[in-house]
Enzyme design. Sequence first.
Site, PDB file in Angstrom:
ATOM      1  N   TYR A  95      -5.676 -22.145   0.455  1.00  0.00           N
ATOM      2  CA  TYR A  95      -5.213 -23.037   1.526  1.00  0.00           C
ATOM      3  C   TYR A  95      -4.147 -24.032   1.068  1.00  0.00           C
ATOM      4  O   TYR A  95      -3.530 -24.688   1.889  1.00  0.00           O
ATOM      5  CB  TYR A  95      -6.400 -23.758   2.184  1.00  0.00           C
ATOM      6  N   GLU A 181     -32.291  -8.843  -0.883  1.00  0.00           N
ATOM      7  CA  GLU A 181     -30.929  -8.440  -0.494  1.00  0.00           C
ATOM      8  C   GLU A 181     -30.410  -9.249   0.687  1.00  0.00           C
ATOM      9  O   GLU A 181     -29.316  -9.789   0.653  1.00  0.00           O
ATOM     10  CB  GLU A 181     -30.905  -6.944  -0.125  1.00  0.00           C
ATOM     11  N   ASP A 234     -32.837  -2.855   0.786  1.00  0.00           N
ATOM     12  CA  ASP A 234     -32.959  -1.748   1.737  1.00  0.00           C
ATOM     13  C   ASP A 234     -33.000  -0.441   0.951  1.00  0.00           C
ATOM     14  O   ASP A 234     -32.378  -0.335  -0.118  1.00  0.00           O
ATOM     15  CB  ASP A 234     -31.745  -1.704   2.681  1.00  0.00           C
TER      16      ASP A 234
END
EC number: 5.6.2.2
Length: 353
Positions: A95, A181, A234
Amino acid sequence: SSEVLEAIENVIQGVVQSLAQKKAPVLTVANRADWRNIEFKDSVGLQMIPGCTTKQIRSDCPQSARRFALILKILSMIYKMVQSNTYATKRDIYYSDTLLFGSQSVVDQIINDISCMLKIPRRSLHVLSTTKGFVAGNLSYTEEDGTKVNCTCSATAVTVPSNVQGIKNLTSHAKFILIVEKDATFQRLLDDDFFSKVSPCIMITGRGIPDLNTRLLVRKLWDSFQIPIFTLMDADPHGVEIMCVYKYGSVSMSFEAHHLTVPSVKWLGLLPSDLKRLHICKDALIPFTKQDENKLASIQKRPYIACQPLWKKELEIMAASKLKAEIQVLTSVSADYLSRVYLPNKLQFGGWL
């Protein structure tokens, strides 16, 4: 800091000498993304080989002149920050001149290239990455500015500190660390008060692919307490990939493997073999996409899978079924099955790999 300043001065001196000899200045950086430059070491994970191939960033070539200029620009910013003992995040750097840099990913890549080129860890360059991870459970520590943080008594998670190297006085009675996760699963376990019910533990989430600070914190906790570290992911190629990043590191950050990887990390769940064992209904599972197949095939070829026969077996189960499952699939058994039955049983009876 004098080491960092000297390393930057050496790069600039090389540029000036080239100009004095009327030659186009060139910067040499390692090929970080090339698997041929990576070796696998059991005790460290993925690390860069000493004589790795490099690429040249030339100032007289249209394809690389802009990158050359941006590297010098960011080097000058780092030099000023180290001199004045100030810090900036990668977002701050982007920025400071969005038009010049064009995108955040350009800044991120250049900072990693600089860190690799100078052989100096990123935090020593006074560049902090924005933290997205959370930590909760039986842990307290003091931040660099003296702020005392107690994760134990808070009903909500604490953001992973942006300067992990600066934290001290870490205390914990945790029996293990659980890396989760996803944010949603992490929050669910938090709501169920999991970290105090089963046995005292520390829970961490990188909310998907972990940022540098989350990985640094996992490593710092391992160095401080030497307690077991389990992962809850997962049962899909993406989850396995994330777990491998914590355990073995990533190709792009292999030059920093010694500070980031924790090879003792264990796979607690969700295992592909659990789905059959728990009689999870096929309708609750998700068919593989082509992308999943490719990702899994590439993971199976990686050097570290060969030393993990049990992991290899689980990946073969996943590949044969071409089905994946999210941790949330356990709610199909019962609403609080994950925290009440699944995790306590796994931890008690050693259901990890």
